[in-house]
Each structure stands twice: as C-alpha cells, then as structure tokens.
Design an enzyme around this catalytic site. Structure first.
Site, PDB file in Angstrom:
ATOM      1  N   CYS A 128       0.811  -1.223   0.000  1.00 20.32           N
ATOM      2  CA  CYS A 128       0.000   0.000   0.000  1.00 20.32           C
ATOM      3  C   CYS A 128       0.841   1.269   0.000  1.00 20.32           C
ATOM      4  O   CYS A 128       0.597   2.187  -0.796  1.00 20.32           O
ATOM      5  CB  CYS A 128      -0.976   0.006   1.173  1.00 20.32           C
ATOM      6  SG  CYS A 128      -0.339  -0.697   2.660  1.00 20.32           S
ATOM      7  N   GLY A 159      -3.674  -1.068   8.161  1.00 21.33           N
ATOM      8  CA  GLY A 159      -2.637  -1.875   7.486  1.00 21.33           C
ATOM      9  C   GLY A 159      -2.518  -3.252   8.123  1.00 21.33           C
ATOM     10  O   GLY A 159      -2.068  -4.196   7.488  1.00 21.33           O
ATOM     11  N   HIS A 241      -2.794   6.066   4.827  1.00 23.95           N
ATOM     12  CA  HIS A 241      -1.360   6.244   5.073  1.00 23.95           C
ATOM     13  C   HIS A 241      -0.956   7.635   4.582  1.00 23.95           C
ATOM     14  O   HIS A 241      -1.502   8.131   3.593  1.00 23.95           O
ATOM     15  CB  HIS A 241      -0.552   5.224   4.277  1.00 23.95           C
ATOM     16  CG  HIS A 241      -0.617   3.814   4.776  1.00 23.95           C
ATOM     17  ND1 HIS A 241      -1.196   3.443   5.984  1.00 23.95           N
ATOM     18  CD2 HIS A 241      -0.188   2.661   4.203  1.00 23.95           C
ATOM     19  CE1 HIS A 241      -1.097   2.135   6.133  1.00 23.95           C
ATOM     20  NE2 HIS A 241      -0.495   1.628   5.075  1.00 23.95           N
TER      21      HIS A 241
HETATM   22  C1  2RA Z   1       0.823  -2.379   6.724  1.00 23.46           C
HETATM   23  N1  2RA Z   1       1.525  -2.147   4.415  1.00 23.46           N
HETATM   24  O1  2RA Z   1       0.493  -1.166   6.647  1.00 23.46           O
HETATM   25  C2  2RA Z   1       1.308  -3.099   5.488  1.00 23.46           C
HETATM   26  C3  2RA Z   1       0.360  -4.174   5.070  1.00 23.46           C
HETATM   27  N2  2RA Z   1      -0.881  -3.656   4.667  1.00 23.46           N
HETATM   28  O2  2RA Z   1       0.772  -3.063   7.768  1.00 23.46           O
END
Ligand code: 2RA
Length: 332
Positions: A128, A159, A241
C-alpha cells in the site's frame, strides 16, 4: 465481456473492500465466489440484492473462475494461487508472496499498466505505501527521472487489517475508563503512540516494510538503480497512510512545474494552498481512491531535490481498488 471472479480472503478488511469496489465500479462479472477460511465458511453476504454463501478456500475452489482477487496472507496465497492458475484463472495477489518474482508483473495501473501483458498467471498488487508513493510521483518521474527518494511513512492501523482497527478502538476505550491496555496486533500500545517498526528488521536495521518501497519501487518505475531510504512508522490513524517524500531528480523540477504535473496526474488530487492552510490529511483521503499531494516545496538542502507530502486510503487505492483496476486492464 463478463467474467467469473473469486475473492480469496473475502472476510478481511481488504477482501470486503474489494467486493465494495467491484460494486461501485460496476465490474462486469457472471459468477462471484467468496472464499475464506473454514471458520467463515457458511456465513452469508448480501451483495447487489443477492445472497452469497462464503465457501472454504481449497485448491479445488477455482474451477471456471477467470480472475481471483487474492486478499489473503502470504502463506495462503503461496498455497492456493498456483492451484488457481492451474485451474485457468489469473490471480491478482495483494500479498507480498510473489511481488519480487520476475515472472510476476507488479502493477500500479496509472504507472506501469502496460506490464500486465507479461503475466504468466499471477499479477502482484504492490504494498500500500508503495502504491501511494508511486502514484504520487509518477508524472514527476516521467518529467525528470527520480534517482533517489527519502521517505517517511505514517501508516494507519488498518494496514494490520480489522484487528488493527479494533485494537485502536479498544485501547482508546480502555484508556478512557482507566482500564489496563492490551497490545496484541502491534508490538506496543498504538493509541496516542507511534511505533517505528512494521515487519522484521534486516542486518542494516531496515524493516521489511521499509525495503518494500525500494524493491517494489524499482520494478514499478523500471529503474533498478532507484535509491530509496525509507522509514515506516505505525500511527494511530484508521484508514489512510501519509508519506513525507523528498526526491532527487535527473534535472531540476521547480515547485511550480511539479504542481503543473501533479494537477494533471492520473489518480492524484493536488491540494496545495498554504495561504488557506490547504494540504492533504488522512481524514480527507479516507473512503476514496485519489492520492492527495501537497506541501510541494524545493528541498532547501540539495539541488534538483523536491519535498512533498501525500495521503491515500491504504485499504482502497492502497489495496482493493488497485487490484480491481488491474482486473479491469485484464478484461479490456
Ligand atoms: C501495513 N503495508 O500497513 C502493510 C500491510 N498492509 O501493515
């Protein structure tokens, strides 16, 4: 043309979002199969006025399936994706199991969609935080090749799936009541905290999550020499994010030029109006698919360097929507 699709890992946060995105984008399907673990088998899911029964995922689950959207963990994808390919399906895999396999295209549709044609049965969805960064940087990289990236990520608890979201909620409730706090999904309490570790550390002190940005970024940008120094931090945010990125490019990209390029970048929304305190924030990017980019400024410490800030919904564009977009490329 209509296809038969299966969602492997249909009960997880990403699997559920894949179903939602298929509906929102009117993805043309004949048959839809929802596959999950034995303990979820038999559960009913309502979708577009139809009732679907979740089935246990086995090697025999893929007969007559054209596309498998895999939202399962690595060990399940490693066990079942080859069987799906053998049954004649193309697997779009959101796990990290096959991402660095040369025979497996690693795709951000806006960036390297043309690589889909090289697939040999499995196509990998990037991590991601990689999808978010590469979507944001795509047009900048085309205008002036990015040689080096310094990235700090601020990664939402989603995540870690449904468990991550539930744990943050539980800890906030426990703290408000003065109850003891349990940390199961993350190494430590995540409520009102920051945890600078996502995945195991290598000998250089970089986490698995941090090395994904370099290893996957090099494949997506077709630039095996791309230098990436990434720091990944878990933050008490639910779904999006955020990333602070500084890039060093082949030739100068002025902030004005960067804004012009970003304003016409596919999958990007430019939010950069400091006079009015307008910049990307994770609450604004949640539940939609655009990567918001702002705080664009010259890196005052280095020539041919630019700094920016971007946010994106890691369950949607960071996983589910990116996978469905790849499926759309397949049936074009
Ligand atoms: C996280 N990118 O954010 C990793 C898996 N989605 O934990």
């Amino acid at each position: 043309k209509k296809v038969n699709i299966a969602i492997l890992g249909a009960t997880g946060a990403v699997g559920q979002e894949m179903l939602k995105v298929i509906g929102e984008r009117n993805f043309p399907f004949n048959e839809l199969k929802l596959l999950a673990s034995k303990k979820s088998a038999g559960e009913e899911v309502e979708f577009q006025g139809e009732k679907y029964i979740i089935e246990e995922a086995t090697e025999d689950s893929f007969k007559d399936i054209d596309i498998v959207l895999c939202a399962a963990e690595n060990h399940i994808s490693e066990a079942l994706s080859p069987a799906a390919v053998k049954a004649g399906a193309v697997v779009i895999d959101n796990s990290s199991a096959f991402r660095l396999n040369e025979d497996v295209p690693l795709i951000v549709p806006e960036v390297n969609g043309e690589d889909v044609k090289n697939h040999k049965g499995i196509i990998a969805n990037p991590n991601c935080s990689t999808i978010i960064a590469m979507t944001a940087l795509n047009e900048l990289n085309k205008y002036a090749k990015i040689n080096r990236m310094i990235v700090s990520t601020y990664q939402a608890v989603s995540g870690a799936g449904v468990n991550g979201i539930n744990e943050l909620n539980q800890q906030i409730e426990d703290l408000s009541k003065g109850n003891p706090v349990e940390a199961k999904t993350f190494q430590y309490q995540i409520a009102y905290n920051l945890i600078p570790q996502i995945g195991d550390f290598d000998d250089e002190g970089y986490s698995q999550e941090e090395m994904k940005m370099q290893n996957e970024g090099r494949r997506i940008f077709h630039n095996p020499d791309l230098k990436v120094n990434c720091t990944c931090v878990r933050v008490p945010v639910y779904r999006s994010h955020s990333e602070s990125i500084t890039i060093e490019t082949e030739k100068e990209i002025t902030p004005e030029k960067a804004k012009e390029l970003l304003a016409k970048s596919e999958g990007v929304k430019l939010i950069d109006d400091l006079a009015n305190k307008k910049y990307p924030m994770p609450l604004d990017t949640t539940d939609q698919d655009l990567i918001y980019v702002g705080r664009i400024r010259k890196d005052i410490t280095n020539d041919n360097s630019l700094s920016l800030w971007c946010c994106g919904d890691q369950v949607r564009k960071g996983a589910a929507t990116n996978a469905v977009q790849i499926a759309e490329l397949l049936i074009k």
